[in-house]
Design a protein around this motif. Structure first.
Motif, PDB file in Angstrom:
ATOM      1  N   LEU A 128      27.095 -28.927  14.299  1.00 22.78           N
ATOM      2  CA  LEU A 128      27.383 -27.990  15.394  1.00 22.78           C
ATOM      3  C   LEU A 128      26.928 -26.571  15.053  1.00 22.78           C
ATOM      4  CD1 LEU A 128      30.980 -29.149  16.416  1.00 22.78           C
ATOM      5  CD2 LEU A 128      28.765 -30.057  17.136  1.00 22.78           C
ATOM      6  N   ARG A 129      26.096 -26.429  14.057  1.00 26.54           N
ATOM      7  CA  ARG A 129      25.745 -25.085  13.592  1.00 26.54           C
ATOM      8  C   ARG A 129      25.016 -24.260  14.647  1.00 26.54           C
ATOM      9  NH1 ARG A 129      23.146 -26.714   7.865  1.00 26.54           N
ATOM     10  NH2 ARG A 129      22.386 -28.379   9.209  1.00 26.54           N
ATOM     11  N   GLN A 130      24.139 -24.883  15.407  1.00 31.18           N
ATOM     12  CA  GLN A 130      23.425 -24.117  16.433  1.00 31.18           C
ATOM     13  C   GLN A 130      24.376 -23.658  17.528  1.00 31.18           C
ATOM     14  OE1 GLN A 130      19.940 -26.002  18.076  1.00 31.18           O
ATOM     15  NE2 GLN A 130      19.572 -24.364  19.551  1.00 31.18           N
ATOM     16  N   ALA A 131      25.267 -24.553  17.966  1.00 27.90           N
ATOM     17  CA  ALA A 131      26.232 -24.195  19.013  1.00 27.90           C
ATOM     18  C   ALA A 131      27.136 -23.061  18.546  1.00 27.90           C
ATOM     19  CB  ALA A 131      27.062 -25.411  19.406  1.00 27.90           C
ATOM     20  N   CYS A 132      27.572 -23.109  17.285  1.00 27.23           N
ATOM     21  CA  CYS A 132      28.432 -22.055  16.742  1.00 27.23           C
ATOM     22  C   CYS A 132      27.686 -20.733  16.636  1.00 27.23           C
ATOM     23  CB  CYS A 132      28.968 -22.465  15.369  1.00 27.23           C
ATOM     24  SG  CYS A 132      30.151 -23.830  15.403  1.00 27.23           S
ATOM     25  N   THR A 133      26.440 -20.805  16.218  1.00 32.09           N
ATOM     26  CA  THR A 133      25.632 -19.582  16.079  1.00 32.09           C
ATOM     27  C   THR A 133      25.418 -18.925  17.434  1.00 32.09           C
ATOM     28  OG1 THR A 133      24.512 -20.472  14.125  1.00 32.09           O
ATOM     29  CG2 THR A 133      23.423 -18.654  15.277  1.00 32.09           C
ATOM     30  N   GLU A 134      25.156 -19.730  18.459  1.00 34.30           N
ATOM     31  CA  GLU A 134      24.954 -19.182  19.804  1.00 34.30           C
ATOM     32  C   GLU A 134      26.207 -18.463  20.303  1.00 34.30           C
ATOM     33  OE1 GLU A 134      21.731 -22.525  21.410  1.00 34.30           O
ATOM     34  OE2 GLU A 134      23.794 -22.522  22.143  1.00 34.30           O
ATOM     35  N   GLY A 156      29.797 -27.941  24.754  1.00 37.60           N
ATOM     36  CA  GLY A 156      29.519 -28.004  26.182  1.00 37.60           C
ATOM     37  C   GLY A 156      28.691 -26.824  26.659  1.00 37.60           C
ATOM     38  N   ALA A 157      29.033 -25.633  26.165  1.00 37.83           N
ATOM     39  CA  ALA A 157      28.282 -24.426  26.537  1.00 37.83           C
ATOM     40  C   ALA A 157      26.845 -24.507  26.024  1.00 37.83           C
ATOM     41  CB  ALA A 157      28.978 -23.194  25.976  1.00 37.83           C
ATOM     42  N   HIS A 158      26.681 -25.044  24.821  1.00 36.90           N
ATOM     43  CA  HIS A 158      25.339 -25.200  24.248  1.00 36.90           C
ATOM     44  C   HIS A 158      24.483 -26.113  25.121  1.00 36.90           C
ATOM     45  CE1 HIS A 158      22.116 -26.063  21.427  1.00 36.90           C
ATOM     46  NE2 HIS A 158      22.451 -27.340  21.456  1.00 36.90           N
ATOM     47  N   GLU A 159      25.085 -27.204  25.615  1.00 32.46           N
ATOM     48  CA  GLU A 159      24.336 -28.132  26.456  1.00 32.46           C
ATOM     49  C   GLU A 159      23.965 -27.489  27.796  1.00 32.46           C
ATOM     50  OE1 GLU A 159      23.075 -31.018  25.564  1.00 32.46           O
ATOM     51  OE2 GLU A 159      23.911 -30.629  23.562  1.00 32.46           O
ATOM     52  N   ILE A 178      18.933 -21.191  35.747  1.00 34.59           N
ATOM     53  CA  ILE A 178      19.650 -20.152  35.012  1.00 34.59           C
ATOM     54  C   ILE A 178      20.313 -20.821  33.813  1.00 34.59           C
ATOM     55  CG2 ILE A 178      21.670 -18.622  35.071  1.00 34.59           C
ATOM     56  CD1 ILE A 178      19.318 -17.394  36.477  1.00 34.59           C
ATOM     57  N   HIS A 179      20.155 -20.217  32.635  1.00 37.03           N
ATOM     58  CA  HIS A 179      20.699 -20.776  31.399  1.00 37.03           C
ATOM     59  C   HIS A 179      21.871 -19.902  30.939  1.00 37.03           C
ATOM     60  CE1 HIS A 179      17.274 -23.605  30.760  1.00 37.03           C
ATOM     61  NE2 HIS A 179      16.706 -22.727  31.571  1.00 37.03           N
ATOM     62  N   PRO A 180      23.112 -20.297  31.281  1.00 37.40           N
ATOM     63  CA  PRO A 180      24.275 -19.462  30.929  1.00 37.40           C
ATOM     64  C   PRO A 180      24.614 -19.552  29.451  1.00 37.40           C
ATOM     65  CG  PRO A 180      24.978 -21.476  32.012  1.00 37.40           C
ATOM     66  CD  PRO A 180      23.485 -21.497  32.033  1.00 37.40           C
ATOM     67  N   TYR A 181      24.974 -18.417  28.866  1.00 36.24           N
ATOM     68  CA  TYR A 181      25.424 -18.384  27.479  1.00 36.24           C
ATOM     69  C   TYR A 181      26.924 -18.670  27.432  1.00 36.24           C
ATOM     70  CZ  TYR A 181      21.093 -16.197  25.699  1.00 36.24           C
ATOM     71  OH  TYR A 181      19.803 -15.935  25.321  1.00 36.24           O
ATOM     72  N   TYR A 182      27.396 -18.994  26.232  1.00 35.48           N
ATOM     73  CA  TYR A 182      28.827 -19.201  26.030  1.00 35.48           C
ATOM     74  C   TYR A 182      29.584 -17.920  26.404  1.00 35.48           C
ATOM     75  CZ  TYR A 182      33.251 -20.161  23.637  1.00 35.48           C
ATOM     76  OH  TYR A 182      34.576 -20.348  23.349  1.00 35.48           O
ATOM     77  N   GLY A 183      30.610 -18.062  27.238  1.00 36.46           N
ATOM     78  CA  GLY A 183      31.424 -16.913  27.618  1.00 36.46           C
ATOM     79  C   GLY A 183      30.879 -16.123  28.789  1.00 36.46           C
TER      80      GLY A 183
END
Length: 382
Positions: A128-134, A156-159, A178-183
């Motif tokens: 999950l390193r990429q999802a956490c980094t994002e 889920g946000a990463h996907e 549109i590519h939403p970021y986490y948060g």
């Protein structure tokens, strides 16, 4: 920091919580031998369960906790239903949020340890390193702990970020995602975008987009022929998200992004704002896109609009009336704020919601959601 005792030794790590929840005071080490009933009892008591077993078993345990927290005893369920039935719409809303918060606290008790690079040193753990980094930024080498529920939210946000959300108003696929970021609030509810897409533009020279979020409305205005857009945003994540989306859509050259609260300097013939629709206190940073305590952003936009409109210019306020149906704000209040700001209403376009909850009779707020209308208010200086 979060602390726990493992094999007689006190250990600690950085506590991560996007909701701003405090670290649990008591933490016990848990593994595959822990029963779901025991886990549920400990979670209800506020004890954190630091998982040291198989990662996939932790996911199964979380699902078991969900079933238990949603399965109320018949007496308790009847009492809660009776309380909701007797409540005013505003009381029902607050009861619903309280129940959601309690549910989240219980389900967030299952904790996962993260290595300094966001790796998870558990059996069958995914990378999950990429999802956490994002979501959190580059790893610092510091070990940390986060709830499994939050980690799955990151995934889920990463996907969503990778896949994107199709916005038909932006044109034909594939150049309309549109590519939403986490948060950052995702434009999955497209009604407000459709309102902006169909309203007559007072000018195509310049527009201000207040609180741009993912940048979807800025992109739409450019696609509609507006030559220059100044988009404002306070949240660094949202600014980065908007920049990325505008670059992907090929319109960044026509949009100037500014990190400011509400208005940029100067005036424009068109000023657009889609503030959070519900005047309630956010329980986490992520909820700021939905909840606007005291209607701060809405009132700030209205109060400053006349000073940022060119002569003959229009301000477009995109706002749902859900707050009115929930008893959180009245139409009289809204009209009073408009008048007090030296503004007049030129017109209004309405649209009904198309999301699933509007038709879900089992939703706790169904009556208000079924009556909801989203409007584009065309405002001008009085």
């Amino acid at each position: 920091m979060i602390e726990w005792n493992e094999q007689g030794e006190v250990r600690n790590a950085r506590w991560r919580s996007e909701s701003g929840a405090v670290a649990p005071r008591r933490v016990v080490v848990a593994d595959d031998t822990l029963s779901a009933d025991t886990a549920y009892r400990l979670a209800c008591e506020g004890t954190g369960l630091l998982w040291q077993g198989d990662f996939q078993n932790a996911r199964m345990l979380l699902q078991a906790l969900m079933r238990r927290v949603d399965r109320k005893p018949a007496k308790a369920a009847a009492k809660a239903a009776e309380k909701m039935a007797a409540a005013t719409p505003a009381e029902a809303f607050h009861l619903h949020r309280q129940a959601q918060a309690q549910r989240a606290r219980v389900l967030s008790a299952l904790l996962i340890p993260l290595e300094g690079d966001y790796g998870i040193d558990l059996r069958r753990a995914p990378d999950l390193r990429q999802a956490c980094t994002e979501a959190w930024g580059p790893a610092t080498g510091e070990r940390s702990v986060a709830s499994l529920r939050e980690l799955l939210g990151l995934v889920g946000a990463h996907e969503w970020r990778k896949k994107g959300v199709e916005v038909p108003a932006l044109g034909a696929a594939p150049n309309n995602r549109i590519h939403p970021y986490y948060g950052v609030f995702s434009p999955v509810r497209g009604e407000y975008v459709d309102l902006v897409a169909s309203a007559d533009l007072p000018s195509k020279a310049l527009a201000f987009d207040i609180g741009t979020g993912t940048g979807v409305l800025s992109a739409l205005l450019v696609r509609r022929g507006v030559q220059r857009v100044v988009a404002t945003e306070q949240d660094p994540r949202a600014l980065a998200c908007a920049r990325d989306n505008l670059q992907r859509l090929g319109v960044l050259a026509q949009v100037e992004l500014q990190s400011v609260d509400l208005f940029p300097a100067g005036r424009a013939p068109l000023v657009v704002c889609n503030p959070p629709w519900l005047p309630a206190r956010p329980s986490s940073p992520i909820e700021h896109a939905v909840y606007d305590e005291g209607s701060r952003m809405l009132r700030g936009f209205l109060a400053g609009l006349a000073d940022h409109l060119e002569p003959g210019g229009e301000g477009w306020l995109i706002l749902s009336d859900l707050a009115e149906h929930l008893g959180l704000r009245t139409r009289e209040q809204l009209m009073g704020w408009i008048a007090d700001a030296g503004l007049k209403v030129l017109g209004r376009a309405d649209i009904r919601p198309r999301h699933a909850k509007a038709a879900d009779a089992g939703d706790a707020l169904h009556a208000a959601r079924a009556a909801e209308v989203t409007s584009l208010w065309r405002l001008a200086a009085a």
